[in-house]
Design a protein around this motif. Structure first.
Motif, PDB file in Angstrom:
ATOM      1  N   VAL A  63      66.560  20.420  76.969  1.00 15.76           N
ATOM      2  CA  VAL A  63      65.529  21.532  76.428  1.00 15.76           C
ATOM      3  C   VAL A  63      65.510  21.653  75.266  1.00 15.76           C
ATOM      4  N   THR A 101      61.554  20.360  79.434  1.00 16.21           N
ATOM      5  CA  THR A 101      61.341  22.055  79.177  1.00 16.21           C
ATOM      6  C   THR A 101      61.150  21.872  77.574  1.00 16.21           C
ATOM      7  N   GLN A 202      57.691  21.140  81.440  1.00 15.14           N
ATOM      8  CA  GLN A 202      57.268  22.643  81.715  1.00 15.14           C
ATOM      9  C   GLN A 202      57.216  23.198  80.584  1.00 15.14           C
ATOM     10  N   ALA A 204      57.231  26.010  78.034  1.00  9.03           N
ATOM     11  CA  ALA A 204      57.509  27.744  78.344  1.00  9.03           C
ATOM     12  C   ALA A 204      56.981  27.719  76.874  1.00  9.03           C
ATOM     13  N   THR A 242      58.617  31.180  79.076  1.00 12.64           N
ATOM     14  CA  THR A 242      60.305  30.605  78.169  1.00 12.64           C
ATOM     15  C   THR A 242      60.689  32.829  77.825  1.00 12.64           C
ATOM     16  N   PRO A 268      60.447  28.603  83.672  1.00 13.36           N
ATOM     17  CA  PRO A 268      61.433  27.388  83.832  1.00 13.36           C
ATOM     18  C   PRO A 268      62.574  27.441  82.745  1.00 13.36           C
ATOM     19  N   GLY A 311      65.963  27.084  87.075  1.00 12.28           N
ATOM     20  CA  GLY A 311      65.671  26.133  85.929  1.00 12.28           C
ATOM     21  C   GLY A 311      66.930  26.920  84.944  1.00 12.28           C
TER      22      GLY A 311
END
Length: 358
Positions: A63, A101, A202, A204, A242, A268, A311
């Protein structure tokens, strides 16, 4: 639910990877190249440095928060295409080190706004505080000077190169309406989502913080209806949100539990934190415990469990407790406590399911 922990990097954070590794259930860091100006392509050598550091402690770096969006993209200027190309190249590089992400935002000028970084609570701890009347009457330059003078660390959204251009930026945004910002966001997403899809990443978007217009600037990601509209701009699993309970929770009208259920599969990344909202519009950040604030944290975690959330989640801003010297909102102690509260709710749900099957 995959628990992660935000880390600002060696020399830019009081928390170490060794400490993060010791928090139960944390499997990865949430990171970024905070010294990179918005709009620049991230260099591979710097990305690999983070990977090597995370690997050394068995932590993943799936992330990223944030790959900041250049203001020219938000303003819809002709120069935006060059910055979007840099963004695509950065996405491609991040995919090579396992990023899944990318959290970003589309807030004009300021990524977040508070009037005090260390407001004292009743128990003697301190926390980030927003005083509505001050923001409503204050010149934005005054706020910048106040916040910038208190910062010993880099703060996303308050980068010096951005703040030096405050006056001309505000002048440019006078011509930008909320609908203009929506069109510019759609253009950005139409350009980058195909790249994200090809690389299994993804995107977000983070909601506006706070979730209303400030200083005459438009803010568009602030409610259930706006998130619904966002997801329809480019209908792809790689276009997500998010879901930040603290940002959205500053407006008590936002039903975050309902959002978790409605946007299942398009979240995610979850930021989970509590705020106490006052009748006059002020709010202060509190512990993660539901009863300490206005946000139903326990209900939100239950909703994630009920919807089969797989997620990433992180404890968002914490208080500053036990005299810990730390970055505003990002100390070790209260966020670690927050994680244990979140796991407690999550594990109780799992235990309840096991009991039903027995």
């Amino acid at each position: 639910m995959k628990m992660v922990f935000r880390w600002y990097g060696t020399g830019n954070d009081t928390v170490t990877l060794k400490q993060i590794k010791q928090i139960p259930g944390v499997e990865g860091i949430v990171w970024a190249l905070h010294d990179m100006p918005a709009g620049e392509e991230w260099p591979m050598d710097k990305i690999l440095t983070y990977k090597e550091q995370a690997d050394a402690y068995g932590l993943h770096l799936e992330v990223v928060e944030s790959v900041n969006v250049h203001e020219d993209i938000k303003l819809g200027l002709p120069s935006r295409d060059a910055y979007i190309d840099n963004y695509k190249k950065t996405i491609e590089k991040l995919a090579t080190v396992g990023v899944k992400t990318i959290c970003y935002n589309f807030m004009p000028v300021f990524d977040w706004v508070r009037t005090e970084l260390f407001k004292e609570l009743e128990d003697g701890s301190t926390a980030l505080f927003y005083e509505k009347a001050k923001v409503d009457s204050m010149d934005p330059g005054e706020l910048v000077n106040r916040i910038a003078n208190e910062l010993d660390f880099t703060m996303p959204g308050w980068e010096p190169e951005r703040l030096k251009l405050l006056a001309p930026l505000f002048e440019q945004y006078k011509q930008v309406s909320a609908e203009d910002l929506w069109r510019n966001l759609q253009y950005f997403l139409e350009q980058i989502i195909p790249t994200a899809e090809r690389h299994g990443i993804q995107m977000a978007i983070h909601p506006d913080d706070p979730p209303w217009p400030i200083f005459g600037l438009p803010r568009i990601i602030n409610s259930r209806e706006s998130i619904r509209r966002l997801l329809q701009l480019v209908d792809s699993p790689c276009n997500g949100v998010t879901l930040c309970s603290g940002s959205l929770g500053a407006n008590p009208d936002n039903d975050i539990v309902a959002m978790v259920h409605e946007f299942k599969g398009r979240i995610p990344f979850a930021h989970i934190r509590n705020v106490r909202v006052y009748d006059n519009g002020d709010f202060i950040e509190t512990s993660h415990r539901t009863s300490d604030g206005t946000v139903d944290i326990a209900g939100i975690v239950r909703a994630y469990h009920e919807t089969g959330f797989t997620g990433y989640a992180r404890p968002d801003h914490g208080r500053h407790i036990w005299d810990e010297p730390c970055r505003p909102g990002y100390g070790l102690y209260d966020r670690a406590l927050g994680i244990m509260y979140l796991w407690g709710v999550w594990d109780s749900m799992r235990a309840g399911e096991v009991a039903k099957r027995a």
